[in-house]
Design an enzyme around this catalytic site. Structure first.
Site, PDB file in Angstrom:
ATOM      1  N   HIS A  96       0.824  -1.211   0.000  1.00 48.15           N
ATOM      2  CA  HIS A  96       0.000   0.000   0.000  1.00 48.15           C
ATOM      3  C   HIS A  96       0.852   1.252   0.000  1.00 48.15           C
ATOM      4  O   HIS A  96       0.327   2.350   0.198  1.00 48.15           O
ATOM      5  CB  HIS A  96      -0.955  -0.002   1.196  1.00 48.15           C
TER       6      HIS A  96
HETATM    7 FE1  FES Z   1      -0.005  -1.844   3.675  1.00 45.08          FE
HETATM    8 FE2  FES Z   1       2.590  -2.331   4.052  1.00 45.08          FE
HETATM    9  S1  FES Z   1       1.657  -0.568   3.386  1.00 45.08           S
HETATM   10  S2  FES Z   1       0.958  -3.621   4.306  1.00 45.08           S
END
Ligand code: FES
Length: 269
Positions: free
Chosen positions: A219
């Site tokens: 993410h």
């Molecule tokens: Fe979502 Fe690492 S940024 S799991």
């Protein structure tokens, strides 16, 4: 003659009347029993009976009938009650013993369950101690391995990298309160952190991003070389692993802290 006859008739009528007044059958039995009552299986004359008892002798001027009747009732039944009392008392004691005993054993069982649960939550202490030879890890490089069932990063930082990291602005830090733990390894520093992203648990990739620390490509969380989060969605730094360096900076010894919030427990301190 006539008077004789009349007298005879009158006598006869009287006899007849007497005979007629005598009742037979059910009615006669009813009349016979009217003044009687059944007492302990016997028909007895129901006369008002008065008793004077030792417990309450009647006094003149008192309502003797009422009091005496009450006293008699009590006296007559007292024998019966006293006889039953022992049995009843035993029954009550036994029932109470069963009831409270059961209650106690249930309470004990429950307490034992709770205590056992609290004590036995961990069935054994995992031996988390392990040693890693990082003699071959060049300065500026990251080594990834699994320790205690968790992926971890061991990063050897040059003094330049440490200096650069310390000069980075602190206003982009998302997890400001966390302490950065660096271990001395000769003229370099070693930092050992968990390789589990604090957002949703992916494994970040080292050397990437604006800080060349770690980037989690799940993410997009960005960590610097000290594993401090600089860009979300993660909000916490990568957790530090308790370690100490030995053998002139070539051996990393790691062990999980039993009480991580007690500084005295940290053997690297
Ligand atoms: Fe979502 Fe690492 S940024 S799991």
């Amino acid at each position: 003659m006539f008077s004789k006859t009349l007298a005879h008739v009158t006598r006869s009528c009287n006899k007849l009347n007497q005979v007629q007044a005598y009742n037979f059958g059910v009615l006669s039995e009813y009349n016979q029993r009217l003044s009687k009552k059944l007492h302990k299986g016997h028909l007895v004359e129901d006369k008002p009976t008065f008793f004077v008892t030792s417990s309450r002798p009647g006094n003149f001027g008192d309502h003797i009938d009422f009091k005496v009747n009450i006293d008699n009732w009590f006296d007559e039944n007292r024998v019966h009650n006293e006889h039953e009392t022992d049995i009843r008392r035993t029954q009550i004691y036994t029932l109470n013993a069963i009831y409270y005993g059961g209650l106690l054993s249930f309470a004990r069982l429950y307490a034992m369950g709770v205590i056992g649960r609290l004590n036995g939550w961990k069935r054994y202490e995992r031996d988390t101690y392990s040693e890693v030879d990082i003699g071959a890890l060049p300065p500026g490089e990251v080594m990834q391995m699994v320790w205690n069932g968790t992926p971890i990063f061991i990063r050897r930082l040059t003094s330049n990298e440490v200096k650069e990291e310390n000069e980075l602005p602190s206003n982009t830090l998302l997890d400001k309160d966390k302490e950065v733990i660096l271990s001395d390894a000769g003229n370099t520093k070693v930092i050992v952190v968990s390789a589990v992203c604090t957002h949703l648990g992916c494994i970040p990739i080292p050397y990437l991003g604006a800080y060349k620390g770690y980037v989690c490509i799940c993410h997009g969380s960005v960590y610097d070389k000290f594993a401090r989060v600089r860009q979300g969605p993660a909000l916490l730094n990568l957790p530090a692993i308790n370690n100490s360096i030995h053998d002139e900076g070539t051996l990393v010894c790691m062990e999980q802290l039993k009480f991580p919030h007690e500084p005295s427990q940290r053997f690297w301190a």
